[in-house]
Design an enzyme around this catalytic site. Structure first.
Site, short mmCIF file in Angstrom:
data_model
loop_
_atom_site.label_atom_id
_atom_site.label_comp_id
_atom_site.label_asym_id
_atom_site.label_seq_id
_atom_site.Cartn_x
_atom_site.Cartn_y
_atom_site.Cartn_z
N HIS A 104 -24.11 -15.77 20.09
CA HIS A 104 -23.11 -16.81 20.34
C HIS A 104 -21.94 -16.19 21.10
O HIS A 104 -21.48 -15.10 20.74
CB HIS A 104 -22.63 -17.37 18.99
CG HIS A 104 -21.63 -18.47 19.15
ND1 HIS A 104 -21.97 -19.73 19.57
CD2 HIS A 104 -20.29 -18.47 18.98
CE1 HIS A 104 -20.88 -20.47 19.65
NE2 HIS A 104 -19.84 -19.73 19.29
N ARG A 158 -30.76 -25.95 20.96
CA ARG A 158 -31.26 -26.98 20.05
C ARG A 158 -30.94 -26.58 18.63
O ARG A 158 -31.00 -25.39 18.28
CB ARG A 158 -32.79 -27.11 20.15
CG ARG A 158 -33.32 -27.38 21.52
CD ARG A 158 -33.32 -28.83 21.86
NE ARG A 158 -33.95 -29.65 20.86
CZ ARG A 158 -33.73 -30.96 20.74
NH1 ARG A 158 -32.88 -31.56 21.56
NH2 ARG A 158 -34.34 -31.68 19.82
C1 GAR Z 1 -25.09 -17.12 26.41
O1 GAR Z 1 -23.72 -16.95 26.68
C2 GAR Z 1 -25.31 -17.39 24.94
O2 GAR Z 1 -24.45 -16.64 24.11
C3 GAR Z 1 -25.02 -18.85 24.86
O3 GAR Z 1 -25.59 -19.41 26.00
C4 GAR Z 1 -25.61 -18.43 27.04
C5 GAR Z 1 -27.03 -18.29 27.51
O4 GAR Z 1 -27.09 -17.47 28.63
N1 GAR Z 1 -25.55 -19.42 23.66
C6 GAR Z 1 -24.98 -20.40 22.99
O5 GAR Z 1 -23.93 -20.90 23.32
C7 GAR Z 1 -25.75 -20.83 21.75
N2 GAR Z 1 -24.94 -21.71 20.97
P1 GAR Z 1 -28.48 -16.89 29.12
O6 GAR Z 1 -29.44 -18.09 29.21
O7 GAR Z 1 -28.16 -16.34 30.49
O8 GAR Z 1 -28.95 -15.83 28.17
#
Ligand code: GAR
Length: 220
Positions: free
Chosen positions: A112, A94
């Site tokens: 990220h 979000r």
């Molecule tokens: C992770 O790769 C994180 O870096 C990314 O979502 C994934 C969550 O994994 N975040 C984004 O893209 C934020 N813009 P997780 O729920 O297993 O930690």
């Protein structure tokens, strides 16, 4: 327990980064504890992980709020009630309002799955592959008013390998996320983060030999 840094961890999905933070805390190596986990998604598996670890959870389903402002007002209230010192976005999908940023000024971090400033936004592993970069990685950064634009705290680099798909690249990156996010939190817990405008310095880091990385490797 009172001198531990109190984390408010925000999630939307699987919560593998949350799990790695929990694991590091349980090993006693972080100088922090999680006061609360908040998910905007009632189905997030990260909620199960938090419950298993005995961590208080809150679900704020964004679809039940009149708009971003109302959602963020409640989010601020829940996090303040939990006494959170540092807000840790761990796969939280979000965009936060200015009111939220002000409420936790300089105390919000995000992870990220790309080497910022390349590939901000979503579906970034596929974008990195499509672009043809030879390295990608992950970035922990302060959150500011832009999308993935805040000052960088720590990054990890991984190679893009022949035959990679978005999934294989994402899992190589995720392994590094699980190392650098706990490390970044430890920097905060130890008071080692010094922010000078865009440049973030970490005090007392090991010296590095500054060796370059090459991908593909140079011929011998
Ligand atoms: C992770 O790769 C994180 O870096 C990314 O979502 C994934 C969550 O994994 N975040 C984004 O893209 C934020 N813009 P997780 O729920 O297993 O930690």
């Amino acid at each position: 327990m009172s001198d531990l840094l109190k984390l408010g961890v925000l999630i939307s999905g699987s919560g593998s980064n949350l799990q790695s933070i929990i694991d590091h805390i349980e090993k006693g190596s972080l100088g922090a504890r999680i006061s609360i986990v908040v998910s905007n998604n009632p189905e997030a598996y990260g909620l199960t992980r938090a419950e298993k670890a005995g961590i208080p959870c809150a679900v704020l389903d964004h679809r039940t709020f009149a708009g971003r402002e109302a959602f963020d007002r409640e989010l601020i209230r829940v996090l303040k009630d939990a006494g959170a010192d540092l807000i840790v976005l761990a796969g939280f999908m979000r965009i936060l309002t200015g009111a939220f940023l002000q409420a936790f000024d300089q105390r919000i971090i995000n992870i990220h799955p790309a080497l910022l400033p390349a590939f901000p936004g979503t579906h970034v592993q596929q974008k990195a592959l499509d672009y043809g970069v030879k390295f990608s990685g992950c970035t922990v950064h302060f959150v500011d008013e832009g999308v993935d634009t805040g000052p960088i705290i720590i990054q990890a680099v991984v190679p893009v390998l022949p035959g990679d798909t978005a999934d294989t690249l994402a899992s190589r990156i995720l392994k590094e996320e699980h190392k650098i996010y706990p490390q970044a939190i430890r920097y905060f817990a130890e008071g080692r983060v010094v922010k000078n405008g865009r440049r973030v310095e970490i005090s007392s880091v090991r010296s590095d030999d500054g060796a370059a990385l090459h991908n593909p490797p140079l011929d011998r």
